[in-house]
Design an enzyme around this catalytic site. Structure first.
Site, short mmCIF file in Angstrom:
data_model
loop_
_atom_site.label_atom_id
_atom_site.label_comp_id
_atom_site.label_asym_id
_atom_site.label_seq_id
_atom_site.Cartn_x
_atom_site.Cartn_y
_atom_site.Cartn_z
N ARG A 29 7.57 -13.85 -3.95
CA ARG A 29 6.90 -14.67 -3.27
C ARG A 29 6.92 -14.75 -1.78
NH1 ARG A 29 4.66 -16.04 -8.21
NH2 ARG A 29 3.61 -17.82 -6.56
N ASN A 102 3.86 -25.46 -4.48
CA ASN A 102 3.43 -24.11 -4.29
C ASN A 102 1.87 -24.29 -4.19
OD1 ASN A 102 3.07 -20.89 -6.00
ND2 ASN A 102 2.53 -21.27 -4.16
N GLU A 483 -11.96 3.85 1.14
CA GLU A 483 -10.80 3.41 1.11
C GLU A 483 -10.45 4.02 -0.50
OE1 GLU A 483 -8.52 1.52 2.03
OE2 GLU A 483 -7.32 0.35 0.60
N LYS A 487 -6.38 5.19 -0.91
CA LYS A 487 -5.84 5.03 -2.35
C LYS A 487 -5.60 6.50 -3.11
CE LYS A 487 -4.92 1.82 -1.62
NZ LYS A 487 -5.12 0.49 -0.01
N HIS A 506 -23.64 18.51 5.01
CA HIS A 506 -23.72 19.36 6.04
C HIS A 506 -22.03 20.18 6.34
CE1 HIS A 506 -27.33 17.80 8.39
NE2 HIS A 506 -26.64 16.17 7.64
N LYS A 606 5.40 0.41 3.62
CA LYS A 606 4.36 -0.61 4.48
C LYS A 606 4.51 -1.11 5.70
CE LYS A 606 2.01 -3.78 1.67
NZ LYS A 606 0.81 -3.22 0.68
C1 G6P Z 1 1.15 1.89 6.41
C2 G6P Z 1 0.21 1.30 4.75
C3 G6P Z 1 -0.97 0.44 4.62
C4 G6P Z 1 -1.91 -0.20 5.82
C5 G6P Z 1 -1.70 0.51 7.32
C6 G6P Z 1 -2.14 -0.79 8.32
O1 G6P Z 1 0.36 2.46 7.01
O2 G6P Z 1 0.71 2.69 3.97
O3 G6P Z 1 -1.49 0.68 3.32
O4 G6P Z 1 -3.00 0.21 5.77
O5 G6P Z 1 0.31 1.06 7.18
O6 G6P Z 1 -1.08 -1.97 7.45
P1 G6P Z 1 -1.49 -3.03 8.56
O7 G6P Z 1 -0.02 -3.56 7.92
O8 G6P Z 1 -1.48 -3.17 9.52
O9 G6P Z 1 -2.90 -3.20 7.43
#
Ligand code: G6P
Length: 611
Positions: A29, A102, A483, A487, A506, A606
């Site tokens: 968290r 929190n 987006e 995903k 096109h 990430k």
């Molecule tokens: C990586 C992650 C994506 C993310 C991108 C930008 O490629 O796998 O999920 O959107 O980075 O990351 P940021 O932390 O700059 O939003």
């Protein structure tokens, strides 16, 4: 987000090692600073510092704190950087009271000013929480020498969200809890009562759990728990404990099979918290954007999609000329145009993406002003920025961004509204209407998740063996399509492409053959009639049509083979916030049905810290 723990044990049993253990299970968290207070022989002992639990423990030795009763906190900084003084617990001036929190105290600046001016209290941190022990203390000093009453009186003055655990030196066997909008659960052990932000904290110690509800207040002793309504302290609420049947891996994910699903479910809360960001945080953004000669929006991945969507809202309602450029292309594309009169708006959930850092570093050297929107306090992008806004999604663990995308959209929508208001482009009724609709977003997202998850799961199962998808939308929802496709490909490894629907003729339409799945983002806006033509073009080639559309939109429903339903009457500029949610859930279940772990997709990270 932050994690809190509170424990009351029978006399003689040291609490600190157990607090530390429980806290470690909440580290997901937040992990930028950590602290603990215990109560022993009428004194409060506190240790805290910045860093992860293990790092701080190696230095401070939490286990040495004496006593059988204590509170602890692992922080995800929101107000005030990740420093020792900003770490929780926070104490009153006399160190009589120690508090972990929190949530967000929205009016802390006003309260702080009042406490300084009227009561001569001194504050040592920048953290919003610090006002709470001070407020409780003045109520105790005003003759109401009962902690429960003093806490209740303090809560009346607080605006915002909180899960609180409070230790008072004159109550040697008692901890007080209070909850509003931030989670707090109580675990009943043998000669021990635990409380925490989340069940996993104490699950190895007890599975008998009472979930505290909003507006409730609890008094913990080692052998009993009393729950009241904060507003009506006379009636005790009786609530039987539930028995939780989770293994420890499930527990960390709040009972969900994956972090990604948990984070999708956390979106309403993440949005509410982000909507609470004080207006004054937006002021330097509004001024610089309004005065800039040229504006560049830069980001990578999902954050770039938030930037592209904001480009539409800036154009539409704020009449703000802007140029969205993907970070890895920034220098090559617009490098020559950057100067002292330029403003660069960088968007990044992590604040560490090297492509984005590189772009703003370049722009900064050319004298541009840097504004950033990130989810991580103290990150490198923030350090390089002139001004920043920190979105309030809490840590995101799943690699595929979900809740951080939604809070970026919320933050950028607010910014567009403030700009339009300042520029006099919308009248007060229009502004009020749009602001109200933004405030409704948490409820709308909640509804989509609650009503659509099973339906989406079934549709994902049906299409799980497909190898290709096309995602199409028009206007701002061409970005939702992008987006949604991102995903799907990120976590299910299905090839998914997106196009503005009008562009399909096109080229991409050449791909379409019988049963090719095409997802259309189809809100009832000005683009819908043209989008229907695009759907018909696909139907004529026997594609399978999956739509994201409003409830009761029969025009769309009649021509859909499968549909994801959205509640009605969302203003056009906010539709991506809602319409992306079914597509996140669809990608999640597609990955699961194909046997992949959505939290850890292959080849991806990430945070990408290479160019
Ligand atoms: C990586 C992650 C994506 C993310 C991108 C930008 O490629 O796998 O999920 O959107 O980075 O990351 P940021 O932390 O700059 O939003």
């Amino acid at each position: 987000m932050c994690g809190i723990v509170a424990i009351v044990l029978k006399e003689q049993t040291p609490v600190a090692p157990i607090l530390k253990d429980c806290l470690q299970r909440l580290e997901y968290r937040g992990y930028d600073s950590v602290g603990m207070s215990t109560l022993y022989k009428g004194s409060i002992y506190t240790k805290k510092d910045k860093g992860k639990i293990a790092e701080v423990d190696a230095k401070l030795h939490f286990d040495e704190l004496p006593g059988n009763i204590g509170i602890a906190h692992t922080r995800w900084a929101t107000h005030g950087g990740a420093t020792k003084v900003n770490a929780h617990p926070h104490q009153s001036s006399s160190n009589n009271i120690s508090v972990v929190h929190n949530g967000i105290i929205e009016n802390y600046l006003d309260l702080r000013q009042e406490l300084e001016e009227e009561y001569d209290h001194t504050f040592i941190s920048e953290c919003d929480t610090e006002v709470i022990p001070h407020l409780i203390e003045i109520n105790l000093q005003n003759g109401k020498n009962q902690l429960e009453k003093a806490v209740k009186k303090a809560l009346k003055k607080i605006r915002g969200s909180y899960a609180l655990a409070i230790l008072y030196k004159n109550n040697p066997n008692q901890i007080i809890l209070a909850k509003k909008e931030s989670p707090l659960v109580i675990g009943l052990g043998t000669n021990a009562v635990y409380a925490a932000s989340d069940i996993p904290a104490f699950l190895p110690l007890t599975n008998r759990v009472i979930i505290l509800e909003d507006g409730e207040f609890a008094v913990l002793n080692y052998n009993n728990v009393k729950i009241y309504k904060t507003e009506n302290h006379d009636t005790i609420i009786s609530r039987n404990p539930q028995i939780i049947d989770w293994n420890s891996e499930m527990a960390k994910k709040g009972g969900m099979p994956h972090f990604m699903l948990k984070e999708i479910h956390e979106q309403p809360k993440a949005i509410s918290n982000t909507l609470r960001i004080n207006n004054f945080k937006y002021s330097p953004f509004i001024k610089l954007l309004n005065d800039a000669k040229n504006i560049f929006i830069t980001a990578a991945g999902t954050s770039f999609h938030a930037g592209l969507a904001s480009s539409y809202t800036f154009n539409k309602i704020s009449k703000l000329d802007n140029n969205p450029i993907i970070s890895s292309e920034f220098i090559d594309n617009v490098g020559g145009m950057i100067d002292e009169e330029s403003v660069v708006l960088a968007i990044s959930q992590s604040g560490e993406t090297m492509d984005t850092l590189n772009a703003i570093n370049y722009a900064k050297k050319k004298g541009a002003k840097i504004l950033s929107i990130t989810n991580v306090m103290g990150s490198s992008i923030i350090r390089m920025s002139d001004h920043e806004i920190i979105t309030q999604a809490g840590p995101e663990i799943g690699v595929a961004a979900t809740k951080t995308f939604l809070v970026q959209l919320i933050c950028l929508s607010q910014l567009s509204l403030y700009l339009a208001e300042m520029r006099g482009l919308l009248n007060s009724a229009e502004i009020k209407f749009l602001k109200q609709n933004l405030m409704n977003m948490p409820r709308i997202i909640e509804k989509i998740i609650a009503n659509q998850e099973d339906n989406i799961k079934n549709i994902a199962q049906h299409f799980a063996n497909k190898s290709n998808f096309l995602y199409l939308g028009r206007g701002i929802n061409s970005i939702t399509a992008a987006e949604g496709a991102l995903k799907l490909k990120e976590i299910s490894y299905i090839h998914a492409e997106s196009y503005p629907a009008g562009e399909c003729k096109h080229g991409p339409i050449a791909l379409i053959e019988k049963d090719f799945p095409v997802v259309f983002i189809a809100p009832p806006d000005d683009t819908q009639s043209l989008l229907i033509s695009n759907i018909m073009e696909m139907k004529a080639r026997n594609a399978k049509i999956i739509t994201v559309s409003e409830e009761n939109d029969n025009k769309i429903h009649r021509i859909s083979d499968a549909k994801f339903i959205i509640p009605s009457k969302i203003p056009d500029i906010f539709t991506p916030i809602a319409y992306i949610v079914p597509l996140q859930i669809f990608a999640y279940f597609s990955a699961v049905f194909r046997g992949y772990d959505p939290d850890k997709p292959r080849n991806l990270a990430k945070t990408v810290t290479v160019l």
